[in-house]
Design an enzyme around this catalytic site. Structure first.
Site, PDB file in Angstrom:
ATOM      1  N   TRP A   1       3.066   6.261  10.787  1.00 35.09           N
ATOM      2  CA  TRP A   1       3.801   7.406  10.024  1.00 35.09           C
ATOM      3  C   TRP A   1       5.202   7.591  11.597  1.00 35.09           C
ATOM      4  O   TRP A   1       4.825   8.115  12.225  1.00 35.09           O
ATOM      5  CB  TRP A   1       3.411   8.262   9.303  1.00 35.09           C
ATOM      6  CG  TRP A   1       4.279  10.036   9.212  1.00 35.09           C
ATOM      7  CD1 TRP A   1       4.392  11.200   9.140  1.00 35.09           C
ATOM      8  CD2 TRP A   1       4.784   9.550   7.872  1.00 35.09           C
ATOM      9  NE1 TRP A   1       4.787  10.847   8.401  1.00 35.09           N
ATOM     10  CE2 TRP A   1       5.813  10.423   7.591  1.00 35.09           C
ATOM     11  CE3 TRP A   1       5.640   7.854   7.311  1.00 35.09           C
ATOM     12  CZ2 TRP A   1       6.435  10.554   7.140  1.00 35.09           C
ATOM     13  CZ3 TRP A   1       6.494   8.356   6.109  1.00 35.09           C
ATOM     14  CH2 TRP A   1       7.324   9.872   5.925  1.00 35.09           C
TER      15      TRP A   1
ATOM     16  N   SER B   1      -0.018   7.700   0.654  1.00 33.72           N
ATOM     17  CA  SER B   1       0.126   9.185  -0.079  1.00 33.72           C
ATOM     18  C   SER B   1       1.747   9.073  -0.637  1.00 33.72           C
ATOM     19  O   SER B   1       1.611   9.897  -1.342  1.00 33.72           O
ATOM     20  CB  SER B   1       0.144   9.914   1.461  1.00 33.72           C
ATOM     21  OG  SER B   1      -0.543   9.963   1.896  1.00 33.72           O
TER      22      SER B   1
ATOM     23  N   ARG C   1       0.662  -1.033  -0.037  1.00 34.73           N
ATOM     24  CA  ARG C   1       0.132  -0.189  -0.178  1.00 34.73           C
ATOM     25  C   ARG C   1       0.847   1.470  -0.286  1.00 34.73           C
ATOM     26  O   ARG C   1       1.628   1.566   0.838  1.00 34.73           O
ATOM     27  CB  ARG C   1      -0.972  -0.100   1.335  1.00 34.73           C
ATOM     28  CG  ARG C   1      -1.950   1.402   1.397  1.00 34.73           C
ATOM     29  CD  ARG C   1      -3.284   1.215   2.423  1.00 34.73           C
ATOM     30  NE  ARG C   1      -3.681   2.493   2.023  1.00 34.73           N
ATOM     31  CZ  ARG C   1      -3.427   3.126   4.278  1.00 34.73           C
ATOM     32  NH1 ARG C   1      -2.880   3.028   4.454  1.00 34.73           N
ATOM     33  NH2 ARG C   1      -3.946   4.481   3.769  1.00 34.73           N
TER      34      ARG C   1
END
Length: 413
Positions: free
Chosen positions: A390, A76, A73
């Protein structure tokens, strides 16, 4: 002789870096990682894979390896791809960077600005002052924000005005009102989701078809898609998402909605799945300015600071005050930055000639993916994890170690 060779290996920064990655896997600090680096000339072609693509053991009680073609995946990191697609539309005369989006995105143009709430708790909405352009969308200066990043939008959602992201429909992502006028400030938000809709409406193609025809086909990529559920060949070997528990640091499998269902439409800001090797093909094409994706002069434009001084100062103040978000990943927090068409631009060398140089472009994705293109040094690098959240300190430190080692090796020739 053996001891001399061993000593030389121990002093080699790449050997030390790879040892650090192996130790992180062995101690279960990370499930796995893929790291890659390329240069303009083709002399540097570095790829290493470490660990597993999941923390779940298979039917043979094994952890399947994370490989260079494992579908992951991007989150962003998708934004760079959508930026490229939008710039292709510009090159073909379908849209201008500084044209108002009224023609193609009238729904965005009609969106109000949320100013706050009155004493009774009712939302105060007003008309937007100024017009949004594609340039605003590509540089996060349109006035849009993500709900999770802005207190006004969180309150707006708490009052029941917005659907949960669990619905996974693009309209829920595009529905929040703006929080400021275009050009007023740098705010990280759903700008590239809207840019993806602009590409669709300008071309008459959905973003998946456009991606396949205009990014994948020119580069010979076969494992990049918005529609993971429609690709059983990719589903069978995809990475899982892993989450680090904030309390004890342990890793656990994350049954994320993104892996269980495709979005109702294509999310240009977060929706692509890809193997690390295929994503590196995109980075390398931009580094070489080979014309396969964009004309060389358009690539050069991506690396030009796109913010006026006032916005640049505001963006730096925001980033300096947001170490918990740390948009730049491994970049030093004190670094002077701007924003280009596709990512953050370093306005100074990170560490002389020993790391990224002034003018390098970078961004990343939520599972601790970090990409960067450094035209002055002639290098591009990619660090690929599938571990959230993140800004994980282990991933961030390993990424820094990786990049420093590659630059040291490259400087030595």
């Amino acid at each position: 002789m053996g001891s001399i060779i061993d000593a030389a290996a121990a002093a080699d920064p790449v050997v030390l870096m790879e040892t650090a990655f192996r130790k992180a896997v062995k101690s279960r600090q990370i499930p796995g990682a893929v790291i890659m680096a390329r240069d303009c000339s083709g002399n540097l072609n570095y790829t290493r894979c470490f660990g597993a693509r999941t923390v779940r053991r298979d039917e043979c009680n094994q952890l399947p390896p994370l490989q260079v073609d494992t579908p992951c995946r991007l989150a962003s990191a998708t934004k760079l791809l959508t930026t490229i697609m939008a710039l292709q539309c510009m090159e073909r005369g379908l849209v201008d960077l500084d044209e108002t989006v009224d023609r193609l995105l009238p729904d965005l143009s009609a969106m109000p600005v949320l100013e706050g709430f009155d004493d009774a708790g009712n939302a105060r909405l007003r008309e937007r002052r100024g017009k949004i352009t594609l340039r605003h969308l590509l540089t996060h200066t349109s006035g849009l924000s993500y709900v999770f990043l802005h207190p006004l939008l969180r309150e707006y959602m708490a009052q029941g005005h917005l659907q949960s992201a669990e619905k996974f429909g693009i309209q829920s992502r595009l529905a929040p009102p703006a929080v400021n006028d275009p050009g007023a400030e740098w705010i990280y938000g759903a700008n590239l989701d809207w840019a993806g809709k602009l590409v669709e409406r300008a071309t008459g193609l959905d973003l998946e078809q456009y991606l396949q025809e205009n990014i994948c086909a020119p580069l010979g990529i076969t494992d990049m898609t918005f529609k993971l559920q429609q690709r059983p060949d990719m589903l069978a070997r995809r990475a899982d998402q892993t989450h680090r528990n904030s309390a004890d640091g342990r890793l656990r499998y994350d049954d994320s909605v993104y892996f269980r269902a495709d979005g109702e439409e294509c999310f240009g800001g977060q929706g692509v799945f890809s193997g690390p090797g295929s994503y590196m093909k995109v980075l390398h094409s931009l580094l070489k300015r080979d014309g396969l994706l964009l004309q060389p002069q358009t690539v050069d434009m991506m690396f030009q600071p796109a913010l006026e001084p006032r916005l640049e100062e505001q963006m730096n103040q925001h980033m300096d005050a947001s170490p918990h978000i740390n948009y730049g990943g491994p970049m030093p927090m004190v670094l002077r930055r701007s924003f280009g068409l596709g990512g953050i631009i370093a306005l100074e060398d990170l560490d002389g000639e020993d790391w990224r140089r002034k003018g390098s472009l970078t961004f990343g994705g939520g599972p601790n993916i970090v990409w960067q293109i450094d035209p002055k040094a002639g290098l591009c690098t990619l660090a690929f994890f599938q571990l959230e959240p993140w800004n994980d300190p282990v991933c961030r430190d390993l990424t820094r170690t990786f990049e420093h080692a590659i630059y040291a090796q490259y400087q030595q020739g």
